[in-house]
Write a protein that holds these residues in place. Sequence first.
Motif, PDB file in Angstrom:
ATOM      1  N   ARG A  92       0.783  -1.230   0.000  1.00  0.00           N
ATOM      2  CA  ARG A  92       0.000   0.000   0.000  1.00  0.00           C
ATOM      3  C   ARG A  92       0.818   1.284   0.000  1.00  0.00           C
ATOM      4  N   GLU A 164     -10.269   0.276   1.375  1.00  0.00           N
ATOM      5  CA  GLU A 164      -9.425   1.043   2.282  1.00  0.00           C
ATOM      6  C   GLU A 164      -9.746   2.530   2.210  1.00  0.00           C
ATOM      7  N   GLU A 165      -9.993   3.032   1.002  1.00  0.00           N
ATOM      8  CA  GLU A 165     -10.317   4.453   0.847  1.00  0.00           C
ATOM      9  C   GLU A 165     -11.619   4.805   1.552  1.00  0.00           C
ATOM     10  N   LEU A 168     -10.839   5.143   5.182  1.00  0.00           N
ATOM     11  CA  LEU A 168     -10.123   6.395   5.445  1.00  0.00           C
ATOM     12  C   LEU A 168     -11.075   7.586   5.426  1.00  0.00           C
ATOM     13  N   CYS A 172     -10.950   6.603   9.666  1.00  0.00           N
ATOM     14  CA  CYS A 172      -9.907   5.673  10.111  1.00  0.00           C
ATOM     15  C   CYS A 172      -8.544   6.127   9.599  1.00  0.00           C
ATOM     16  N   GLY A 173      -7.536   5.914  10.398  1.00  0.00           N
ATOM     17  CA  GLY A 173      -6.183   6.102   9.915  1.00  0.00           C
ATOM     18  C   GLY A 173      -5.708   4.851   9.179  1.00  0.00           C
ATOM     19  N   ALA A 174      -4.416   4.842   8.809  1.00  0.00           N
ATOM     20  CA  ALA A 174      -3.887   3.692   8.078  1.00  0.00           C
ATOM     21  C   ALA A 174      -3.972   2.419   8.922  1.00  0.00           C
ATOM     22  N   ALA A 177      -7.707   1.407   9.376  1.00  0.00           N
ATOM     23  CA  ALA A 177      -8.227   0.704   8.201  1.00  0.00           C
ATOM     24  C   ALA A 177      -7.685  -0.719   8.128  1.00  0.00           C
TER      25      ALA A 177
END
Length: 272
Positions: A92, A164-165, A168, A172-174, A177
């Motif tokens: 990622r 994931e997007e 976010l 959510c942060g990285a 997520a």
Amino acid sequence: MRTPSWLRMPRYVLTGALAIVFLYPLLWTTVGSVSPLPGSAQVDGYGLGNYVALAQHGNGLPHYLWNSAAISGVAVVVTLVVATLGGYAFARFSFPGKNVLFLLTLSILMVPYATLLIPLTIWLKALGLNNTLVGVGLVLAVFQLPFATFMMRISFEAVPKEMEEAALMDGCGAFGALRRVLLHAVKPGLITIGLFAFLAAWNDFMVPLFLVGGDSAPLPLALVNMRQQVMGVIDYGSTQAGVVVLTVPCVLLFLLLQRHYVNGFMSGALKG
């Protein structure tokens, strides 16, 4: 259109023959562990004498099983955590030297197994982990990490970025997520590398031989120590009983997790 039965017959014959080839040693060992054999604990008729001798050897079978389970547990946990984070980063994120670092990680697979044991022994002594179950588990995890990182990278790459997007965008942060969304999507990959790490650690003999001994010996090492009897006679009966005991957890885990295991290998096959 359904394939005619006569065209499916060769496949059935081939898979049946392969099943016999792989299952025969296991069946032979299982039967041999309860069969009468000179020089073993079962010399008259069929019975569980070899298993009784195995259970009473040294510190007892539960002690050696616990050592093996502790080593395997450390190896599985470390492999899952490090490979998940590493695979997520490679899949990622973009950073300088990403592909070179990934190739260097995979290149560890080309290094002969035994050449790393002496440096790792020195490293464990410096950390105060020599002759400990945790130290053995860490070393076995190191050998699993290249393949596990590769598996987790292709597992994460097979997950649509839109998932994931969306996480976010919801705040959510990285890591949020990863924890809330992506880990559920890559569960087959996690089970695959966890199963690989467990099987490698549970059955490994070389690393414990170098790094531990005495009360810290796992079951494979204890089996080698108990197989020698008086005048150099090998106790094949107790050895076969030990092999059966070692095999049962592996077979049960594979049967329980085989669907996820296959899906883990196929996780990146349909990536467009």
